[in-house]
Design a protein around this motif. Structure first.
Motif, PDB file in Angstrom:
ATOM      1  N   UNK A  54       0.912  -1.335  -0.001  1.00 26.91           N
ATOM      2  CA  UNK A  54      -0.021   0.026  -0.013  1.00 26.91           C
ATOM      3  C   UNK A  54       0.680   0.928  -0.088  1.00 26.91           C
ATOM      4  N   UNK A  55       2.183   1.080   1.079  1.00 29.44           N
ATOM      5  CA  UNK A  55       2.557   2.808   1.195  1.00 29.44           C
ATOM      6  C   UNK A  55       3.024   2.845  -0.315  1.00 29.44           C
ATOM      7  N   UNK A  56       3.997   1.950  -1.249  1.00 32.03           N
ATOM      8  CA  UNK A  56       4.184   1.962  -2.806  1.00 32.03           C
ATOM      9  C   UNK A  56       3.542   2.756  -3.537  1.00 32.03           C
ATOM     10  N   UNK A  57       2.316   2.243  -3.105  1.00 29.23           N
ATOM     11  CA  UNK A  57       1.167   3.472  -4.301  1.00 29.23           C
ATOM     12  C   UNK A  57       1.787   5.259  -4.120  1.00 29.23           C
ATOM     13  N   UNK A  58       1.280   5.399  -3.158  1.00 27.98           N
ATOM     14  CA  UNK A  58       1.512   7.492  -3.085  1.00 27.98           C
ATOM     15  C   UNK A  58       3.477   7.067  -3.292  1.00 27.98           C
ATOM     16  N   UNK A  59       3.921   6.368  -2.481  1.00 28.34           N
ATOM     17  CA  UNK A  59       5.025   7.008  -2.927  1.00 28.34           C
ATOM     18  C   UNK A  59       5.929   6.457  -4.160  1.00 28.34           C
ATOM     19  N   UNK A  60       5.117   5.979  -5.087  1.00 25.66           N
ATOM     20  CA  UNK A  60       5.808   5.498  -6.184  1.00 25.66           C
ATOM     21  C   UNK A  60       5.344   6.874  -7.467  1.00 25.66           C
ATOM     22  N   UNK A  61       4.829   8.141  -6.441  1.00 32.42           N
ATOM     23  CA  UNK A  61       4.794   9.577  -7.578  1.00 32.42           C
ATOM     24  C   UNK A  61       6.495  10.599  -6.759  1.00 32.42           C
ATOM     25  N   UNK A 107       9.366   1.741 -14.702  1.00 29.66           N
ATOM     26  CA  UNK A 107      10.076   1.043 -13.831  1.00 29.66           C
ATOM     27  C   UNK A 107       8.776   1.060 -12.729  1.00 29.66           C
ATOM     28  N   UNK A 108       8.868   2.372 -12.123  1.00 28.55           N
ATOM     29  CA  UNK A 108       8.118   2.638 -10.905  1.00 28.55           C
ATOM     30  C   UNK A 108       6.684   2.164 -11.148  1.00 28.55           C
ATOM     31  N   UNK A 109       5.679   1.934 -12.529  1.00 31.78           N
ATOM     32  CA  UNK A 109       4.549   2.009 -12.549  1.00 31.78           C
ATOM     33  C   UNK A 109       4.309   0.770 -12.422  1.00 31.78           C
ATOM     34  N   UNK A 110       5.232   0.585 -12.848  1.00 35.42           N
ATOM     35  CA  UNK A 110       4.952  -1.094 -13.305  1.00 35.42           C
ATOM     36  C   UNK A 110       5.129  -1.794 -12.161  1.00 35.42           C
ATOM     37  N   UNK A 111       5.975  -1.413 -11.242  1.00 31.90           N
ATOM     38  CA  UNK A 111       6.003  -2.299  -9.639  1.00 31.90           C
ATOM     39  C   UNK A 111       4.481  -2.049  -9.164  1.00 31.90           C
ATOM     40  N   UNK A 112       4.541  -0.155  -9.094  1.00 31.18           N
ATOM     41  CA  UNK A 112       2.815  -0.073  -8.404  1.00 31.18           C
ATOM     42  C   UNK A 112       1.520  -0.636  -8.970  1.00 31.18           C
ATOM     43  N   UNK A 113       1.612  -1.148  -9.782  1.00 32.41           N
ATOM     44  CA  UNK A 113       0.662  -1.789 -10.216  1.00 32.41           C
ATOM     45  C   UNK A 113       0.864  -3.373  -9.605  1.00 32.41           C
ATOM     46  N   UNK A 114       1.818  -3.999  -9.848  1.00 28.68           N
ATOM     47  CA  UNK A 114       2.460  -5.033  -8.862  1.00 28.68           C
ATOM     48  C   UNK A 114       1.612  -4.509  -7.708  1.00 28.68           C
ATOM     49  N   UNK A 115       2.249  -3.652  -7.004  1.00 27.62           N
ATOM     50  CA  UNK A 115       2.386  -3.879  -5.598  1.00 27.62           C
ATOM     51  C   UNK A 115       0.132  -4.174  -5.368  1.00 27.62           C
ATOM     52  N   UNK A 116      -0.643  -3.268  -6.117  1.00 23.55           N
ATOM     53  CA  UNK A 116      -1.364  -2.872  -6.360  1.00 23.55           C
ATOM     54  C   UNK A 116      -2.743  -4.372  -5.962  1.00 23.55           C
TER      55      UNK A 116
END
Length: 548
Positions: free
Chosen positions: A101-108, A404-413
């Motif tokens: 969950x934390x990685x989603x806002x911190x991705x930006x 890279x970040x948004x692929x990982x954010x997608x994975x986290x979500x």
């Protein structure tokens, strides 16, 4: 030229001679002229690689191992942790879920930080947050705080460590782009991308060995706190600049020079259909891996597989993933066939993931469970680094950390959804398996093993959809490679020879594109030399001149 006692590239003034014009950089500022403003570089620009790139790579590897350990070290001993904190198993799962969950806002936040501040500040911020989070957890379980404070404070430390993940896990392609030449970018990205699974591998095996009873949870936090301190010290010593004084490739020079504003890059990224397909498909792969790292022990223990076996199964998955990554990395560097490799490995990964989850429903078959985990790891984990490189190719010249970040954010979500689905679709354990369970071990009468067969079937259906989508619909031009080929073509038409020199503040090394011709550095060709440093015959020996 320099010594290991310090970063001489950070202390020397370096002049970049381009077509007779000198661009001056003062070292030690965390950047180079290319990070600020440069004119268009002509075809006869000299590119160099620096030995410091290996120190930067090593540091990011160590940080990701430490952070991955903090992420997942409670999962292999979930029932013992629940007994220690006197909470239920769902509460314990939050040690893993907060990372998702934390990685989603911190991705930006992290991608904007890299875009505005550079690579060095992002790595330092991540290392500090990682260390603070680990030490907070260690203090929480040290034994001198009230019982009711221990769990929330420990979870607070986990949230801080989760903030660090966004600064560390999204940068492999950025490090490869800024520090490594085109001939070794895929291998570099593979090594960096696999550092997180390596941390998970080590943790899945080490945690059950440390926590043999619930009273060992504080010891677990002390061990990983020590690793976090070591990783912070490594960062302070090894990461002294964001990028080398001279870029290692044409795309590195062009990318840093031609970046659009951050919001424009986001628009370009999310209007790329190939990237959106990768966002969903690779994100699903990351989600499956993350969720398995979290709940494998909970899935297997009702069928008689103990904590150590669950950790070994995950370790085999990741070890085979290392082999798969090496295969894809070498194949991609040699053939540049990113799309065919990705489709082949992704399809095989989906097939063996379904086989693995079928084996998760069968008691008394440790060999089949282990083999299925290995097969899934080889293809599923192996495809991830090349998928990241493919995302960069599809979105170039967008900032590498963004793709890279948004692929990982997608994975986290998606991982959070899968873990929630696993929990919600679980049922009471089947009576015929009640005598097999080794989940609770008498730790607490409030903890009950569950049946996860419906949950696993739902995941199988999701994987089937994703693999059909990526194989049928995905295709993309290789924009970064095309830019570099265009640059090479310009070089051939404008000059009969072009020097590619490798040097370092820690020493020098040669990089050869064509070994048929070799000569000394000519004063008629552009080169990069430290200003106010007299060339000696010994120093001249350090250069290897190669021609394109």
């Amino acid at each position: 030229m320099g010594s290991m006692s310090g970063d001489s590239t950070s202390e020397e003034s370096v002049g970049v001679m381009v077509g007779g014009a000198a661009l001056q950089e003062e070292g030690g500022r965390g950047g180079s002229p290319l990070e600020r403003s440069t004119p268009h570089l002509p075809a006869n620009t000299t590119y160099r690689v620096y030995k410091q790139r290996w120190l930067v790579l090593l540091t990011v590897v160590v940080l990701n191992i430490s952070n991955a350990g903090l992420w997942i070290n409670i999962a292999p001993v979930a029932y013992k942790a629940a007994a220690f904190f006197d909470v239920n198993i769902t509460d314990v799962n939050w040690f893993s879920l907060v990372f998702l969950f934390v990685s989603i806002p911190f991705c930006f936040i992290s991608t904007l930080s890299v875009n505005q501040l550079g690579l060095k500040p992002a790595i330092h911020i991540g290392s500090i947050l990682n260390c603070v989070g680990a030490l907070t957890r260690a203090v929480a379980t040290a034994g001198f705080l009230p019982t009711e404070v221990v769990f929330p404070l420990c979870l607070t430390g986990q949230v801080i460590a989760a903030m660090a993940q966004s600064f560390l896990l999204f940068i492999p392609t950025k490090v490869s782009q800024l520090w490594f030449p085109e001939t070794s970018r895929a291998i570099s990205t593979t090594i960096l991308s696999m550092s997180n699974p390596l941390g998970i591998l080590v943790t899945q095996v080490v945690s059950p060995l440390i926590v043999t009873e619930k009273e060992n949870i504080p010891t677990l936090n002390y061990v990983f706190g020590g690793i976090a301190i070591f990783s912070l010290l490594t960062t302070l010593v090894c990461v002294t600049r964001s990028m080398p004084p001279t870029p290692p490739s044409h795309s590195a020079a062009r990318g840093e020079r031609d970046r659009a504003p951050y919001l424009q890059q986001l628009k370009e990224t999310f209007t790329s259909v190939p990237y959106l397909l990768l966002l969903l498909a690779l994100g699903c792969g990351v989600a499956l891996f993350s969720s398995l790292a979290t709940v494998t022990q909970q899935i297997l223990c009702p069928l008689g597989y103990n904590d150590l076996f669950s950790g070994v199964a995950m370790a085999v998955m990741i070890l085979c993933g290392f082999v798969g990554s090496a295969v894809t990395g070498v194949a991609a560097d040699r053939t540049k066939a990113f799309t065919p490799i990705t489709k082949l490995f992704y399809g095989c990964a989906a097939i063996f993931a379904i086989f693995m989850m079928e084996m998760f429903l069968v008691p008394g078959q440790p060999a089949l469970v282990t083999i299925s985990c290995g097969l899934f790891g080889f293809f599923g984990v192996g495809v991830y680094p090349i998928g990241l490189e493919l995302a960069v190719e599809a979105t170039f010249p967008v900032e590498e950390t963004i793709s890279t970040a948004f692929i990982f954010m997608s994975g986290q979500a998606q991982g959070a959804i899968i873990i929630a689905m696993v929990t919600l679709l679980s049922r009471d354990q089947l009576a015929k398996y009640a005598h097999l369970e080794v989940c609770t071990g008498g730790e607490s009468s409030d903890l009950h093993p569950r049946d996860y067969s419906v949950s696993l079937m739902a995941i199988m259906g999701l994987l089937s959809f994703m693999v059909i989508m990526i194989i049928i619909f995905f295709n993309t031009p290789y924009k970064r490679l095309e830019a570099e080929k265009a640059s090479t073509s310009n070089i051939s038409s404008s000059s009969s020879s072009h020097s590619l020199t490798a040097t370092s503040g820690y020493g020098t090394e040669g990089v050869s594109r064509n070994t048929t011709t070799s000569s000394r550095v000519s004063r008629n060709h552009p080169t990069v030399l430290p200003v106010n440093i007299t060339e000696t015959p010994e120093a001249e020996e350090e250069y290897e001149q190669c021609h394109l």
